[in-house]
Design an enzyme around this catalytic site. Sequence first.
Site, mmCIF file in Angstrom:
data_model
loop_
_atom_site.group_PDB
_atom_site.id
_atom_site.type_symbol
_atom_site.label_atom_id
_atom_site.label_comp_id
_atom_site.label_asym_id
_atom_site.label_seq_id
_atom_site.Cartn_x
_atom_site.Cartn_y
_atom_site.Cartn_z
ATOM 1 N N SER A 68 35.560 38.476 40.698
ATOM 2 C CA SER A 68 36.387 37.308 40.392
ATOM 3 C C SER A 68 35.667 36.333 39.473
ATOM 4 O O SER A 68 34.433 36.251 39.466
ATOM 5 C CB SER A 68 36.761 36.571 41.679
ATOM 6 O OG SER A 68 37.619 37.356 42.448
HETATM 7 N N1 SAM Z 1 36.473 38.645 46.250
HETATM 8 C C1 SAM Z 1 36.042 39.532 45.186
HETATM 9 C C2 SAM Z 1 34.958 38.880 44.362
HETATM 10 O O1 SAM Z 1 34.276 37.994 44.853
HETATM 11 O O2 SAM Z 1 34.748 39.270 43.222
HETATM 12 C C3 SAM Z 1 37.162 39.988 44.319
HETATM 13 C C4 SAM Z 1 38.294 40.568 45.044
HETATM 14 S S1 SAM Z 1 39.439 41.411 43.999
HETATM 15 C C5 SAM Z 1 40.090 40.150 43.010
HETATM 16 C C6 SAM Z 1 40.719 41.734 45.195
HETATM 17 C C7 SAM Z 1 40.377 42.822 46.188
HETATM 18 O O3 SAM Z 1 41.419 42.888 47.155
HETATM 19 C C8 SAM Z 1 40.270 44.212 45.580
HETATM 20 O O4 SAM Z 1 39.026 44.748 45.869
HETATM 21 C C9 SAM Z 1 41.400 44.999 46.268
HETATM 22 O O5 SAM Z 1 41.091 46.344 46.492
HETATM 23 C C10 SAM Z 1 41.522 44.236 47.581
HETATM 24 N N2 SAM Z 1 42.774 44.399 48.293
HETATM 25 C C11 SAM Z 1 44.047 44.483 47.820
HETATM 26 N N3 SAM Z 1 44.914 44.630 48.838
HETATM 27 C C12 SAM Z 1 44.182 44.632 49.983
HETATM 28 C C13 SAM Z 1 44.502 44.760 51.370
HETATM 29 N N4 SAM Z 1 45.753 44.908 51.819
HETATM 30 N N5 SAM Z 1 43.488 44.733 52.266
HETATM 31 C C14 SAM Z 1 42.200 44.592 51.870
HETATM 32 N N6 SAM Z 1 41.833 44.471 50.570
HETATM 33 C C15 SAM Z 1 42.811 44.485 49.639
#
Ligand code: SAM
Length: 218
Positions: A68
Amino acid sequence: MAYKFVDKYREQGARKKLVALLRERGISDERVLTAIGKVPRHFFFDETFWNQAYKDIAFPIGDGQTISQPYTVAYQTELLHIQKGNKVLEIGTGCGYQTCVLLELGAKVFTIERQENLFRRTIQVLPKMGYHPQFFLGDGSMGIAEQAPYDKIIVTAGAPLVPEILLKQLKVGGILVIPVGDANEQKMVTVLRISETEFEKIVLDTFRFVPLLGDQAW
Ligand code: SAM
């Protein structure tokens, strides 16, 4: 990806500049800025891309996911008003950068990721950096009922609506921060649990996240 856990003056200096930039962009909670200043973001990048690590941009980290943007991490973290010892559920671990920021603030973090490759990679990397959340693999749109209730819940992917099931897992006085909208853009939403039955919702700025997939999402 070849990770190298070395924090030299050049990266430390770049991190200070990033903190100054976030302050200029409106992040005012000094505790959040201090936490951002402590997490070596370049540890999440291959050494070839270390020159990108302290720019205020999201960056691809493999498995089709991105780390992010620091501003987004700081913005969501500020809204959570983390107190030392807060029990925090993070939905969407990704590479774990946001997780580290929450841990630097003294939170006890329960973090869940649905993508197995990413999960496997992150459970290796974070402990090597000295960060120890509780990791879970699965559909975070359902929350993690067995560990509830939480003081704070943060969702790091864009949802079509606020999942009811997450509100049930919040303590009274607890805060949920979640981007809500369509595939193109989402509004940051905070929900404060005022009592067993009352919730106060505030709609804030526009962002663009990857979609929250799962039973209570897309
Ligand atoms: N927090 C991270 C960082 O610090 O860089 C970035 C997270 S990324 C924007 C969003 C994440 O949410 C992805 O890894 C995606 O696989 C995960 N994701 C999407 N749907 C999800 C779900 N239902 N349960 C858990 N993780 C999920």
